[in-house]
Design an enzyme around this catalytic site. Structure first.
Site, PDB file in Angstrom:
ATOM      1  N   HIS A   4     -31.145 -36.513 -21.630  1.00 37.82           N
ATOM      2  CA  HIS A   4     -31.352 -37.861 -22.660  1.00 37.82           C
ATOM      3  C   HIS A   4     -32.656 -37.707 -23.505  1.00 37.82           C
ATOM      4  O   HIS A   4     -33.738 -37.865 -23.253  1.00 37.82           O
ATOM      5  CB  HIS A   4     -31.478 -39.201 -22.221  1.00 37.82           C
ATOM      6  CG  HIS A   4     -31.482 -40.294 -23.037  1.00 37.82           C
ATOM      7  ND1 HIS A   4     -30.686 -40.325 -23.973  1.00 37.82           N
ATOM      8  CD2 HIS A   4     -32.207 -41.481 -22.818  1.00 37.82           C
ATOM      9  CE1 HIS A   4     -31.239 -41.615 -24.724  1.00 37.82           C
ATOM     10  NE2 HIS A   4     -31.830 -42.305 -24.167  1.00 37.82           N
ATOM     11  N   GLY A  61     -27.708 -41.044 -21.556  1.00 36.33           N
ATOM     12  CA  GLY A  61     -28.514 -42.206 -22.255  1.00 36.33           C
ATOM     13  C   GLY A  61     -27.430 -42.551 -23.425  1.00 36.33           C
ATOM     14  O   GLY A  61     -26.406 -41.692 -23.653  1.00 36.33           O
ATOM     15  N   SER A  62     -27.821 -43.539 -24.079  1.00 36.82           N
ATOM     16  CA  SER A  62     -27.109 -43.828 -25.369  1.00 36.82           C
ATOM     17  C   SER A  62     -26.630 -42.529 -26.174  1.00 36.82           C
ATOM     18  O   SER A  62     -25.645 -42.466 -26.791  1.00 36.82           O
ATOM     19  CB  SER A  62     -27.486 -44.866 -26.047  1.00 36.82           C
ATOM     20  OG  SER A  62     -28.971 -44.652 -26.568  1.00 36.82           O
ATOM     21  N   HIS A  92     -51.346 -16.347  -6.376  1.00 36.93           N
ATOM     22  CA  HIS A  92     -51.470 -17.657  -6.464  1.00 36.93           C
ATOM     23  C   HIS A  92     -53.002 -17.872  -6.242  1.00 36.93           C
ATOM     24  O   HIS A  92     -53.597 -18.046  -7.257  1.00 36.93           O
ATOM     25  CB  HIS A  92     -50.608 -18.201  -5.142  1.00 36.93           C
ATOM     26  CG  HIS A  92     -50.752 -19.836  -5.182  1.00 36.93           C
ATOM     27  ND1 HIS A  92     -50.329 -20.588  -4.042  1.00 36.93           N
ATOM     28  CD2 HIS A  92     -51.101 -20.707  -6.060  1.00 36.93           C
ATOM     29  CE1 HIS A  92     -50.287 -21.661  -4.182  1.00 36.93           C
ATOM     30  NE2 HIS A  92     -50.957 -21.915  -5.630  1.00 36.93           N
ATOM     31  N   GLU A 142     -33.661 -37.140 -13.975  1.00 39.58           N
ATOM     32  CA  GLU A 142     -33.639 -35.854 -14.973  1.00 39.58           C
ATOM     33  C   GLU A 142     -34.004 -34.667 -14.048  1.00 39.58           C
ATOM     34  O   GLU A 142     -33.675 -33.557 -14.075  1.00 39.58           O
ATOM     35  CB  GLU A 142     -34.061 -35.913 -16.216  1.00 39.58           C
ATOM     36  CG  GLU A 142     -33.306 -36.801 -17.175  1.00 39.58           C
ATOM     37  CD  GLU A 142     -33.669 -38.289 -16.976  1.00 39.58           C
ATOM     38  OE1 GLU A 142     -33.549 -39.019 -17.769  1.00 39.58           O
ATOM     39  OE2 GLU A 142     -34.653 -38.522 -15.954  1.00 39.58           O
ATOM     40  N   GLY A 152     -43.314 -23.086  -7.929  1.00 41.05           N
ATOM     41  CA  GLY A 152     -43.781 -23.902  -7.069  1.00 41.05           C
ATOM     42  C   GLY A 152     -44.027 -25.431  -7.621  1.00 41.05           C
ATOM     43  O   GLY A 152     -44.404 -26.167  -6.873  1.00 41.05           O
ATOM     44  N   GLU A 168     -26.082 -39.591 -25.500  1.00 35.81           N
ATOM     45  CA  GLU A 168     -25.218 -38.794 -25.053  1.00 35.81           C
ATOM     46  C   GLU A 168     -23.596 -39.277 -24.870  1.00 35.81           C
ATOM     47  O   GLU A 168     -22.949 -38.461 -24.791  1.00 35.81           O
ATOM     48  CB  GLU A 168     -25.491 -38.427 -23.676  1.00 35.81           C
ATOM     49  CG  GLU A 168     -26.929 -37.350 -23.784  1.00 35.81           C
ATOM     50  CD  GLU A 168     -28.190 -38.455 -23.967  1.00 35.81           C
ATOM     51  OE1 GLU A 168     -29.028 -37.802 -25.017  1.00 35.81           O
ATOM     52  OE2 GLU A 168     -28.411 -39.141 -23.330  1.00 35.81           O
TER      53      GLU A 168
END
Length: 525
Positions: A70, A25-26, A281, A47, A401, A28
């Site tokens: 970002h 993004g800007s 689980h 992402e 998971g 970065e």
């Protein structure tokens, strides 16, 4: 003048973090400015897929890997994937761009408010340096923290006006630093453990992902053979730490308290190596251990050691401890366990394929050193029964998971291991969470094979609905998906299979080539 930007790239280069995974993004752009020619940037279109690809790459290489996100929004998109990385002890250095320092306090657009708090508790540490001159030290610390001890992700937020600031004197010391952890138990502790194993009438071993991560599979097999111990994989194991064809191998433990206790009945000593005790689980109340059974765990993670509800724990390096323990125990006179019988081949019936038939075809046709990435969660037990996994690093699964792992991770693992073929086995529900990784596979020509098990439903949820006696639940079906069209839209060759013959043909074609291929397989619900 040496800038923060220059100093940090020197650190990354010297520490071997020259492959970045990101979606910029800007905030970065100043970090990525004048990107060095000896680095490579692997772009992902979401992402979650970015972190999944980096997760697979870092697990396969065993080394810290840089992820560039970002600000707050990009970090938020990545949190599900970060949960998997945290639970699999994946060494990720996650950087995120921050607004300029003068704008953070007024909460300008793209400011990451309270940046260090955002990713917790899914990282080993999280920081935003107090000034620009602190950034190189914070980056160096993040790299060593991610890759030392119980490995894991770390998070570093950097205001984007820091990169062009002047670095402090002495920064050159950081680039070449090395941090090592010596984790062998004391001689007395090893002697005591060896004595307990030698004195046990019927010991059993449970191995977990950190055995595979430390490339200690052979050491685990040698110890099992010396003591003629049956060996189980830990429940919900995200890696395969023991050859599934070995006579000592007993399979994958279930994830319920009562079920595990029932399977450990008759063993007076349980040795757990490189796994949590245990990752349960579904709630299945019962005794944690059979009466009269003692448990000892060897783990690299102090958190896993302290949160276990029973048994003793030794926090130590897995590989060196297994090697030392194998040398310390005496060879038993007990006979070796009888090898488990492989299941009969699944019949070749008309109509959508039974999952057993799919796995039989994959096992027959895939190279013996193939790497499997699993996110067909409702068929996991069948995969463990029918696929022969004998090499280290042959199996990966979402450790927490969290869906969206397998498709991106297959791309990252194939990038890290070009000498082996990676086959992702992914449910049609799961595939939608990381589908963007197909573009990355096509763009960089990463020749992973993606097998989509298409049955039109969330199979694992249907199973769980039965366990919980939850009837008439909405949202369990996902009809009308065309994965061939989706794959082609992202630039990946796609093949459809609706029989054993067409699956075999498609898999043969995919394995003969050197490009990514998606195979959509119609399977039974």
């Amino acid at each position: 003048m040496k800038t923060i930007h220059h100093a940090c790239y020197e650190i990354l280069r010297n520490q071997g973090l020259t492959t970045f995974f990101g979606n910029p993004g800007s905030n970065e752009l100043p970090f990525l400015k004048d990107f060095p020619g000896d680095f490579r940037y692997i772009l992902g279109l979401h992402e979650g897929a970015v972190v999944g690809m980096a997760d697979g790459f870092a697990q396969a290489t065993g080394h810290p890997t840089l992820v560039n996100l970002h600000s707050a929004a990009g970090t938020g998109n990545a949190m599900g994937a970060l949960a998997n990385a945290w639970n699999s002890h994946t060494p990720l250095v996650v950087t995120a761009g921050q607004q300029v320092r003068a704008m953070v306090g007024v909460e300008a657009l793209l400011a990451n408010v309270d940046a260090a708090t955002l990713p917790r508790p899914l990282v080993k540490c999280s920081a935003e340096p107090t000034c620009a001159q602190e950034v190189p030290l914070a980056l160096s610390r993040a790299i060593h923290t991610a890759g030392s001890g119980a490995k894991g992700p770390v998070y570093l937020s950097v205001p984007y006006d820091d990169w062009q600031q002047e670095a402090a004197s002495g920064v050159d010391h950081l680039a070449g630093r090395r941090v090592s952890v010596a984790g062998l138990p004391s001689a007395a502790a090893l002697e005591s453990l060896a004595r307990e194993l030698d004195g046990a009438a019927n010991p059993v071993m449970v191995v977990g992902p950190d055995v595979d991560a430390s490339e200690a599979n052979g050491l685990a097999a040698a110890l099992a053979e010396k003591l003629a111990m049956p060996v189980w994989m830990a429940p919900s194991a995200p890696r395969c730490a023991f050859p599934t064809t070995h006579p000592c191998f007993r399979g994958l433990l279930p994830a319920g308290i009562a079920s595990i206790s029932r399977l450990l009945e008759g063993h007076d000593l349980v040795l757990v190596v490189g796994a949590p005790v245990f990752r349960y689980h579904q709630y299945e109340p019962g005794e944690f251990l059979p009466r009269g059974t003692r448990l000892i765990a060897i783990t690299c993670d102090i958190n896993e050691a302290t949160r276990a509800p029973m048994g003793d724990a030794i926090v130590a390096d897995i590989a060196s401890t297994l090697e030392a323990l194998g040398n310390a125990v005496s060879k038993t006179a007990r006979p070796m366990p009888d090898a488990m019988r492989r299941p009969e081949p699944a019949p070749n019936e008309a109509g959508p394929l039974a999952p057993e038939r799919v796995f039989d075809i994959i096992d027959e046709m895939a190279p013996r050193n193939a790497i499997y990435v699993n996110e067909s969660t409702s068929t996991t037990h069948l995969m463990w029964q029918r696929l022969r996994m004998t090499e280290p690093g042959s199996y990966y699964f979402a450790a927490a998971g969290g869906l969206g792992f397998a498709l991106p991770a297959a791309v990252g693992i194939q990038l890290a291991k070009p000498e082996r073929r990676v086959i992702g086995v992914i449910g049609d529900g799961s595939a939608n969470y990381g589908i963007q990784a197909l573009w990355t596979a096509a763009h960089y020509n990463i020749p992973a094979v993606f097998i989509i098990m298409k049955n039109g439903t969330y199979g694992a949820l249907r199973w769980f609905a039965g366990v919980l006696q939850a009837e008439n639940v909405p949202g369990l079906d996902v009809p009308g998906l065309d994965f061939c069209a989706l794959a082609r839209g992202y630039g990946v060759e796609a093949l459809h299979a609706n029989s054993g013959e067409t699956l075999a043909s498609a898999l043969r074609q995919a394995l003969a080539g050197n490009k990514p291929v998606l195979i959509e397989v119609e399977t039974r619900a």
